[in-house]
Scaffold this motif. Structure first.
Motif, PDB file in Angstrom:
ATOM      1  N   ILE A 296       0.909  -1.185   0.149  1.00  0.00           N
ATOM      2  CA  ILE A 296       0.005   0.037   0.032  1.00  0.00           C
ATOM      3  C   ILE A 296       0.933   1.467   0.100  1.00  0.00           C
ATOM      4  O   ILE A 296       1.730   1.372   0.661  1.00  0.00           O
ATOM      5  N   GLU A 297       0.447   2.273  -0.784  1.00  0.00           N
ATOM      6  CA  GLU A 297       1.471   3.582  -0.922  1.00  0.00           C
ATOM      7  C   GLU A 297       1.401   4.102   0.567  1.00  0.00           C
ATOM      8  O   GLU A 297       0.309   4.278   0.994  1.00  0.00           O
ATOM      9  N   LYS A 298       2.385   4.904   1.070  1.00  0.00           N
ATOM     10  CA  LYS A 298       2.558   5.419   2.073  1.00  0.00           C
ATOM     11  C   LYS A 298       1.301   6.763   2.484  1.00  0.00           C
ATOM     12  O   LYS A 298       0.876   6.786   3.451  1.00  0.00           O
ATOM     13  N   ASP A 299       1.055   7.238   1.305  1.00  0.00           N
ATOM     14  CA  ASP A 299       0.156   8.322   1.234  1.00  0.00           C
ATOM     15  C   ASP A 299      -1.261   7.914   1.543  1.00  0.00           C
ATOM     16  O   ASP A 299      -2.257   8.529   2.069  1.00  0.00           O
ATOM     17  N   LYS A 300      -1.517   6.516   1.296  1.00  0.00           N
ATOM     18  CA  LYS A 300      -2.818   5.880   1.445  1.00  0.00           C
ATOM     19  C   LYS A 300      -2.926   4.992   2.789  1.00  0.00           C
ATOM     20  O   LYS A 300      -4.099   5.001   3.356  1.00  0.00           O
ATOM     21  N   LEU A 301      -1.868   4.960   3.289  1.00  0.00           N
ATOM     22  CA  LEU A 301      -1.762   3.833   4.515  1.00  0.00           C
ATOM     23  C   LEU A 301      -2.530   4.655   5.742  1.00  0.00           C
ATOM     24  O   LEU A 301      -3.217   3.583   6.460  1.00  0.00           O
ATOM     25  N   LYS A 302      -2.517   5.725   5.833  1.00  0.00           N
ATOM     26  CA  LYS A 302      -2.883   6.299   6.952  1.00  0.00           C
ATOM     27  C   LYS A 302      -4.629   6.456   7.027  1.00  0.00           C
ATOM     28  O   LYS A 302      -5.123   6.714   8.131  1.00  0.00           O
ATOM     29  N   THR A 311      -8.755   0.829  -1.754  1.00  0.00           N
ATOM     30  CA  THR A 311      -7.934   1.230  -2.883  1.00  0.00           C
ATOM     31  C   THR A 311      -8.098   0.207  -4.124  1.00  0.00           C
ATOM     32  O   THR A 311      -7.354  -0.023  -5.051  1.00  0.00           O
ATOM     33  N   LYS A 312      -9.246  -0.605  -3.828  1.00  0.00           N
ATOM     34  CA  LYS A 312      -9.861  -1.439  -4.989  1.00  0.00           C
ATOM     35  C   LYS A 312     -10.840  -0.875  -5.514  1.00  0.00           C
ATOM     36  O   LYS A 312     -11.622   0.020  -5.229  1.00  0.00           O
ATOM     37  N   PRO A 313     -11.077  -1.307  -6.793  1.00  0.00           N
ATOM     38  CA  PRO A 313     -11.869  -0.849  -7.702  1.00  0.00           C
ATOM     39  C   PRO A 313     -13.468  -1.389  -7.353  1.00  0.00           C
ATOM     40  O   PRO A 313     -14.273  -1.202  -8.119  1.00  0.00           O
ATOM     41  N   PHE A 314     -13.629  -2.116  -6.306  1.00  0.00           N
ATOM     42  CA  PHE A 314     -15.050  -2.847  -5.719  1.00  0.00           C
ATOM     43  C   PHE A 314     -14.731  -2.866  -4.443  1.00  0.00           C
ATOM     44  O   PHE A 314     -14.061  -2.529  -3.771  1.00  0.00           O
ATOM     45  N   GLY A 315     -16.052  -3.075  -3.873  1.00  0.00           N
ATOM     46  CA  GLY A 315     -16.073  -3.030  -2.480  1.00  0.00           C
ATOM     47  C   GLY A 315     -16.859  -2.011  -1.760  1.00  0.00           C
ATOM     48  O   GLY A 315     -16.510  -0.756  -2.455  1.00  0.00           O
ATOM     49  N   GLU A 335      -2.445  -2.494  14.228  1.00  0.00           N
ATOM     50  CA  GLU A 335      -1.345  -1.552  13.335  1.00  0.00           C
ATOM     51  C   GLU A 335      -1.281  -2.373  11.988  1.00  0.00           C
ATOM     52  O   GLU A 335      -1.529  -3.499  11.904  1.00  0.00           O
ATOM     53  N   VAL A 336      -0.768  -1.502  11.051  1.00  0.00           N
ATOM     54  CA  VAL A 336      -0.398  -1.981   9.925  1.00  0.00           C
ATOM     55  C   VAL A 336       0.847  -1.052   9.230  1.00  0.00           C
ATOM     56  O   VAL A 336       1.121   0.048   9.555  1.00  0.00           O
ATOM     57  N   LYS A 337       1.835  -2.050   8.627  1.00  0.00           N
ATOM     58  CA  LYS A 337       2.953  -1.554   8.068  1.00  0.00           C
ATOM     59  C   LYS A 337       2.851  -2.110   6.581  1.00  0.00           C
ATOM     60  O   LYS A 337       2.360  -3.188   6.342  1.00  0.00           O
ATOM     61  N   SER A 338       3.200  -1.291   5.607  1.00  0.00           N
ATOM     62  CA  SER A 338       3.481  -1.897   4.309  1.00  0.00           C
ATOM     63  C   SER A 338       4.548  -1.280   3.538  1.00  0.00           C
ATOM     64  O   SER A 338       4.694   0.033   3.746  1.00  0.00           O
ATOM     65  N   GLN A 339       4.950  -1.974   2.375  1.00  0.00           N
ATOM     66  CA  GLN A 339       6.029  -1.298   1.674  1.00  0.00           C
ATOM     67  C   GLN A 339       5.403  -1.877   0.118  1.00  0.00           C
ATOM     68  O   GLN A 339       5.300  -2.971  -0.139  1.00  0.00           O
ATOM     69  N   PRO A 340       5.103  -0.803  -0.690  1.00  0.00           N
ATOM     70  CA  PRO A 340       4.807  -0.987  -2.112  1.00  0.00           C
ATOM     71  C   PRO A 340       5.562  -1.944  -2.761  1.00  0.00           C
ATOM     72  O   PRO A 340       6.769  -1.756  -2.749  1.00  0.00           O
ATOM     73  N   GLY A 341       5.016  -3.087  -3.443  1.00  0.00           N
ATOM     74  CA  GLY A 341       5.718  -4.060  -4.023  1.00  0.00           C
ATOM     75  C   GLY A 341       6.129  -5.187  -2.941  1.00  0.00           C
ATOM     76  O   GLY A 341       6.706  -6.288  -3.961  1.00  0.00           O
TER      77      GLY A 341
END
Length: 353
Positions: A296-302, A311-315, A335-341
Motif C-alpha cells: 500500500i502506498e504511504k500516502d494511502k496507508l494512514k 484502494t480497490k475498484p470494488f467493495g 496496526e499496519v505496516k506496508s511497503q509498495p511491491g
C-alpha cells in the motif's frame, strides 16, 4: 532583585514570549522555545518569518507595526524538525519612552494537541451521523432487495433459462447477492457491537478462519506459513466477531496477491522487550498477519482503517474499518505496516488477562 523576578516570570512562562524589532527580527525570546527544538540564542537577530509555515507571510503584523493595534490570530509555526505546530498568537506594539512603536511583542500558545482532540471529536461525531444514515439506508434497501432476490429465484425454478438468457439471469442474481453483501457491511458498521465473550484458543480460532478462505488460497496458489506459540493461554473473546475481523484481514492479504505469494501468520506472547509499548502489568498476545502482495502506498496507508476508503475498484471500503471497530470494542489494537511491491503486515495486540 525585582528585575531578576520579572526575568524569571518571562523565562518560566508556559507559553513562548517574544519580541522583535521593526525589521521583523527577534530581539528577545524565552526559554519555552527550547521545547520546539530551537536554542533561543540562535533565533536572536533572525527573522520571525524563518519559523513560519510557508503558507503565511508577515502581513499579519502590519496593523500592529503601523497602527499600534493589538491582534490575536491563529498561525502555523515550524519547529526545528520541520513539524507544523498549530498556535494562537497575540501581539501588541512595543513602544519606547516617547511612545513610538519600535517593534512588536507577543505570546505564542501551542494549541496543536487541542486542535487534534477537536478534530477527533468532530470526526467521531461525523462518523456517528454517517453510521446512523447508513443504518437507515440499509434497512430501506434490504426489503425490496430481498423481494427481488426471491422473485428471481422463483423465476429460475419456473422458467428453464438457457444460453445467453441464462447468462443474463445469472449475472442479475449475482449482483443481488453482491448488493446484499454491501448491505451486510453497512449494517455491521452502523450497529452497536454486542460482545459475547468466552475463553478461546487463539491459534484454533485463526485456523478455523483460514478454512473460510481455503478455496481462495488454493485458486491463487498461495502458500500459508504458520508460526504459532502453542503455549498461549486462552483469551476472553467474541468468537464470531474475531473470526469476522481475521477473515477481513485474510481477504485483504489474499486480494493483494493476484500472482500468488505467501501468507504468514505468527502468534506469540509479548515479552519484556515489547512491554515498552504497553502499560505496566498489561501483557498481550501478539498476532501478525503478513503477505507478499502489492503493498500500500504511504500516502494511502494512514487512511486504511477509515470507513468507505478503499484502494480497490470494488467493495464498500468498510472491511478494515469493521476490523478496527471490533478490536477497539475488545480493548485490543491493530496496526499496519506496508511497503509498495513488498507486502503488508497487520499486527493485532490482544489483552492477556
Amino acid at each position: 532583585m525585582k528585575s531578576d523576578f520579572y526575568k524569571r516570570l518571562l523565562e518560566d512562562a508556559s507559553d513562548v514570549i517574544w519580541a522583535m524589532d521593526t525589521d521583523g527580527k527577534f530581539i528577545y525570546i524565552n526559554e519555552k522555545i527550547h521545547e520546539w527544538g530551537y536554542n533561543k540564542d540562535e533565533l536572536i537577530g533572525k527573522s520571525f518569518l524563518s519559523i513560519l509555515n510557508t503558507e503565511h507571510v508577515g502581513e499579519r503584523f502590519k496593523k500592529t507595526f503601523e497602527e499600534g493595534v493589538n491582534e490575536i490570530y491563529e498561525m502555523d509555526i515550524l519547529d526545528k524538525n520541520g513539524n507544523t505546530r498549530k498556535t494562537v498568537i497575540s501581539t501588541s506594539p512595543l513602544r519606547d519612552d516617547g511612545g513610538n512603536i519600535v517593534g512588536v511583542m507577543g505570546i505564542i500558545k501551542d494549541v496543536t494537541e487541542n486542535k487534534r482532540l477537536q478534530n477527533k471529536i468532530t470526526d467521531t461525531e461525523r462518523l456517528a451521523a454517517l453510521g446512523q444514515l447508513s443504518l437507515g439506508i440499509a434497512h430501506e434497501i434490504r426489503n425490496p432487495l430481498s423481494s427481488i432476490k426471491m422473485n428471481l429465484q422463483i423465476l429460475n425454478r419456473l422458467i428453464p433459462f438457457t444460453g445467453e438468457t441464462k447468462e443474463h439471469f445469472d449475472l442479475a442474481l449475482r449482483e443481488v447477492f453482491h448488493l446484499e453483501g454491501i448491505l451486510d457491511d453497512l449494517l455491521c458498521y452502523a450497529k452497536p457491537l454486542k460482545l459475547r465473550l468466552k475463553l478461546l484458543d487463539v491459534n484454533s480460532l485463526l485456523d478455523d478462519t483460514l478454512l473460510l478462505v481455503k478455496s481462495d488460497i488454493r485458486d491463487k496458489e498461495i502458500i500459508v506459513n504458520r508460526d504459532y506459540d502453542n503455549g498461549l493461554p486462552k483469551i476472553s473473546l467474541d468468537e464470531d466477531k474475531v473470526k469476522q475481523a481475521f477473515l477481513n484481514i485474510y481477504l485483504n492479504s489474499i486480494q493483494a496477491m493476484n500472482q500468488g505469494g505467501t501468507l504468514f501468520i505468527k502468534t506469540y506472547r509479548e515479552d519484556q522487550s515489547d512491554l515498552q509499548s504497553s502499560f505496566q502489568g498489561e501483557r498481550k498476545v501478539i498476532i501478525k498477519v503478513s503477505d507478499t502482495g502489492c503493498g500500500i502506498e504511504k500516502d494511502k496507508l494512514k487512511f486504511i482503517f477509515d470507513p468507505f476508503f478503499t484502494t480497490k475498484p470494488f467493495g464498500t471500503g468498510l472491511g478494515l474499518s469493521i476490523v478496527k471497530n471490533i478490536f477497539d470494542h475488545l480493548g485490543a489494537s491493530i496496526e499496519v505496516k506496508s511497503q509498495p511491491g513488498s507486502g503488508t503486515e497487520f499486527t493485532v495486540r490482544l489483552n492477556l488477562l
